[in-house]
Design a protein around this motif. Structure first.
Motif, mmCIF file in Angstrom:
data_model
loop_
_atom_site.group_PDB
_atom_site.id
_atom_site.type_symbol
_atom_site.label_atom_id
_atom_site.label_comp_id
_atom_site.label_asym_id
_atom_site.label_seq_id
_atom_site.Cartn_x
_atom_site.Cartn_y
_atom_site.Cartn_z
ATOM 1 N N LEU A 28 0.700 -1.187 -0.040
ATOM 2 C CA LEU A 28 -0.079 0.008 -0.041
ATOM 3 C C LEU A 28 0.795 1.257 0.086
ATOM 4 C CD1 LEU A 28 -2.909 -1.254 2.597
ATOM 5 C CD2 LEU A 28 -2.623 -0.978 0.108
ATOM 6 N N ASP A 29 2.096 1.131 -0.197
ATOM 7 C CA ASP A 29 2.960 2.452 0.115
ATOM 8 C C ASP A 29 2.893 2.938 -1.414
ATOM 9 O OD1 ASP A 29 4.323 3.477 1.751
ATOM 10 O OD2 ASP A 29 6.235 2.393 1.775
ATOM 11 N N GLN A 30 1.864 3.401 -1.837
ATOM 12 C CA GLN A 30 1.838 3.948 -3.429
ATOM 13 C C GLN A 30 1.295 5.515 -2.832
ATOM 14 O OE1 GLN A 30 -0.219 1.710 -6.013
ATOM 15 N NE2 GLN A 30 0.482 -0.293 -5.036
ATOM 16 N N PRO A 31 2.234 6.581 -3.476
ATOM 17 C CA PRO A 31 1.798 7.751 -3.150
ATOM 18 C C PRO A 31 0.525 8.354 -3.576
ATOM 19 C CG PRO A 31 3.541 7.764 -5.078
ATOM 20 C CD PRO A 31 3.192 6.401 -4.358
ATOM 21 N N ASP A 32 -0.332 7.724 -4.467
ATOM 22 C CA ASP A 32 -1.627 8.369 -4.690
ATOM 23 C C ASP A 32 -2.698 7.316 -4.041
ATOM 24 O OD1 ASP A 32 -1.281 5.891 -6.068
ATOM 25 O OD2 ASP A 32 -2.907 6.409 -7.649
ATOM 26 N N ILE A 33 -2.441 6.496 -3.286
ATOM 27 C CA ILE A 33 -3.363 5.854 -2.285
ATOM 28 C C ILE A 33 -3.706 6.733 -0.976
ATOM 29 C CG2 ILE A 33 -3.812 3.907 -1.049
ATOM 30 C CD1 ILE A 33 -2.819 2.115 -3.415
ATOM 31 N N ILE A 34 -4.768 6.998 -0.798
ATOM 32 C CA ILE A 34 -5.268 7.495 0.599
ATOM 33 C C ILE A 34 -5.382 6.272 1.742
ATOM 34 C CG2 ILE A 34 -6.706 9.027 2.077
ATOM 35 C CD1 ILE A 34 -7.513 10.460 -0.363
ATOM 36 N N SER A 35 -4.329 6.260 2.383
ATOM 37 C CA SER A 35 -4.201 4.958 3.277
ATOM 38 C C SER A 35 -4.573 5.308 4.629
ATOM 39 C CB SER A 35 -2.744 4.240 3.355
ATOM 40 O OG SER A 35 -2.864 3.180 3.933
#
Ligand code: PLP
Length: 404
Positions: A28-35
């Motif tokens: 989930l460490d992707q910049p466009d994901i709101i985590s």
């Protein structure tokens, strides 16, 4: 020939399993994901300058730096344990240094306690849902699990110990009332169980002072920590920094002595430099540091609660935590958190943790854990808006399918 390694592992090693969730979180460490997935502190709150100053002070002094870089005792750095005796006193718990062992984060504390107390088929009582890391630490010892709610029923429960997180529970965010704490202890006495009290989030109390800890209440009743059935796990991870990996256990002396032997066998001791650093940080960190943490996290909690109220369709319920890092969401029957996560990532670029991972047995699939700790309020609002829209779409689809 391909080696069959599993044949060679011990029963303990064979029972250690990867957590699907921990594996998933790595993706989930992707910049466009709101985590809203990881329950991690906001690194902006780390006392970076103070850490740098403390390290500079240690390394400017030859005797101190020799000590910091040297082997040290398994029970932990003396001055840090002294400071923790004072900290525990401020929380209403009278103990001495001999009641404290320093661990590599409270996770190691839980692991050592599992190995000290739990054998195959011993029963452990946990909440539904409970902390995933506790299940990982204990499951390798081969216990069976029961519901901690049984402790407050009329009949005694046959079990070895109970694990509870009275304040701002991970994952539910819930806090036990004083009456619930008393009832849990009464049940533990009736069934003669140990109680592990995990206090990982107790510095993050947004709406007022903490209620008395289980250990404080039990000592008030039993008269002395040596007679207390409560074992207290503390950590600097949420109140200072997690990366130094320093936590502590407070318990009756015979338990601590055993844990020290296990710690010796496991890793000799927690990093001397990390312990010295935290001792100095405890002395120098302004008293209002906890207020700064709460002043940052509180508006995030508020933003998430408000957005859930605004954007979640009917039939969705959620907790309103008084502190910590998490909100627990229950969706209507028929939802599956894991399937929803796959769609949330693909269609809305939003992530959370499916709730099923937090159950020792019989997982409730229609649950989710949301963390508000590492996301700014505006982004929280946008993420919950997207998630609400997805859940509403899915819910409408399910209703249509049911009526077709
Ligand atoms: C409830 C609870 N206990 C223990 C831990 C372990 O923390 P640490 O090992 O960093 O002290 C965590 C970490 O997230 C937690 O949520």
């Amino acid at each position: 020939m391909v080696m069959d390694w599993s044949e060679r592992f011990s029963p303990y090693g064979r029972r250690a399993k990867a957590s699907e969730i921990r594996e998933l979180l790595k993706l989930l460490d992707q910049p466009d994901i709101i985590s809203f997935a990881g329950g991690i502190p906001d690194p902006k709150l780390f006392p970076r300058q103070l850490m740098a100053d403390v390290h500079a002070e240690i390394f400017a002094d030859e005797a101190l730096s020799n000590q910091a870089l040297q082997y040290s005792v398994s029970e932990g750095y003396g001055p840090l344990r002294d400071l923790l005796v004072a900290e525990m006193k401020s929380l209403g718990i009278t103990c001495t240094k001999d009641n404290i062992v320093i661990t590599n984060g409270s996770q190691q504390g839980l692991d050592l306690l599992g190995r000290l107390f739990i054998g195959p088929d011993d029963k452990v009582l946990v909440a539904r849902p409970t902390y995933l890391g506790l299940l990982q630490a204990f499951t390798a010892s081969g216990p069976t699990y029961g519901d901690i709610a049984a402790l407050t029923g009329p009949a005694p429960v046959r079990a070895k110990l109970a694990y509870a997180m009275p304040d701002f529970q991970n994952p539910s965010g819930e806090t036990m009332t004083l009456a619930e704490r008393e009832a849990l202890l009464e049940g533990a006495r009736r069934s003669d169980l140990m109680v592990i009290e995990d206090t990982a989030y107790n510095k993050l109390s947004f709406d007022g002072p903490l209620l008395p800890s289980l250990m404080e209440l039990d000592i008030a009743r039993e008269g002395d920590i040596e007679n207390s059935r409560v074992i207290y796990c503390g950590t600097f991870s949420k109140s200072v920094v997690p990366g130094l990996r320093v936590g502590w256990i407070v318990a009756a002396t015979p338990i601590v002595q055993k844990l020290v032997l296990m710690k010796q066998a496991s890793d000799l001791h927690t990093s001397t430099l990390a312990q010295m650093t935290l001792a100095k940080v405890m002395e120098c960190l302004p008293a209002h540091h906890a207020d700064t943490l709460c002043d940052t996290y509180r508006p995030r909690r508020d933003a998430m609660v408000q957005a859930l109220e605004e954007f979640m369709p009917e039939g969705v319920t959620f907790t309103r935590p008084g502190g910590g890092m998490f909100i627990w969401v229950e969706l209507p029957e028929g939802f599956d958190g894991a399937a929803l996560l796959a769609r949330a990532i693909a269609e809305e670029r939003v992530a959370f943790v499916p709730g099923s991972a937090f159950y020792a047995t019989q997982p409730k699939l229609n649950t989710l854990r949301l963390s508000f700790s590492a996301t700014a309020p505006e982004k929280i609002r946008e993420g919950i808006r997207r998630l609400g829209a997805l859940i509403a779409r899915e819910h409408n689809g399910m209703s249509r399918a049911a009526t077709a």
